[in-house]
Design a protein around this motif. Structure first.
Motif: not given
Length: 158
Positions: A122-131
């Motif tokens: 969940t964390y990876i999917l939710n924060n992917y766009g900020k990388q």
């Protein structure tokens, strides 16, 4: 001003260059015992206090159990404790979450180190766009072979 910018850029690239060999070695580490041993050796000789480097070192500790003849449970426990400690100190670092997710996906269920699969996914999917672009590419490559990330979730990683 240009000198300061150049120094900061050089420093940034210096620290990032240490991560690329670890990332590449880690991505290949599960393919064979020789690859696992090569990654362990690379992680052991890599120095630095960067939390991601410490995360890869902890992953290497856990992977030692794969090639060890004895005391496997203690080896896994030591590495898992190290990894959890780094993640607790840096909970917003997505690459540490990728490392833990990949370990927990691939470790035998009997070991019992699988408690953060849903949380990390969940964390990876939710924060992917900020990388950064490089980290997005790394995450996409991980997601392509992940057992936890569904095809629909993979498609959402652009």
């Amino acid at each position: 001003m240009k000198l300061i910018f150049s120094l900061l850029t050089a420093l940034f690239l210096f620290f990032q260059s240490g991560l690329e060999p670890l990332r590449n070695g880690y991505a290949k580490a599960n393919s064979s015992n020789a690859s696992t041993e090569a990654f362990i050796a690379l992680a052991e000789k890599t120095s630095g206090s960067d939390p991601v480097i410490q995360g890869y070192k902890a992953a290497a500790q856990i992977m030692k159990a794969k090639v060890a003849k004895t005391n496997r449970k203690a080896i896994v426990k030591s590495g898992a404790t190290s990894l959890e400690s780094v993640i607790k100190a840096h909970p917003s670092d997505i690459e540490l979450r990728v490392i833990r997710l990949s370990i927990q996906e691939n470790i035998p269920k009997i070991v019992g180190y699988r408690g953060s699969l849903k949380e990390d996914k969940t964390y990876i999917l939710n924060n992917y766009g900020k990388q950064s672009a490089a980290l997005k590419n790394y995450i996409k490559r991980f997601a392509a072979q992940s057992k936890t990330i569904t095809p629909q979730e993979r498609a959402a990683l652009k």
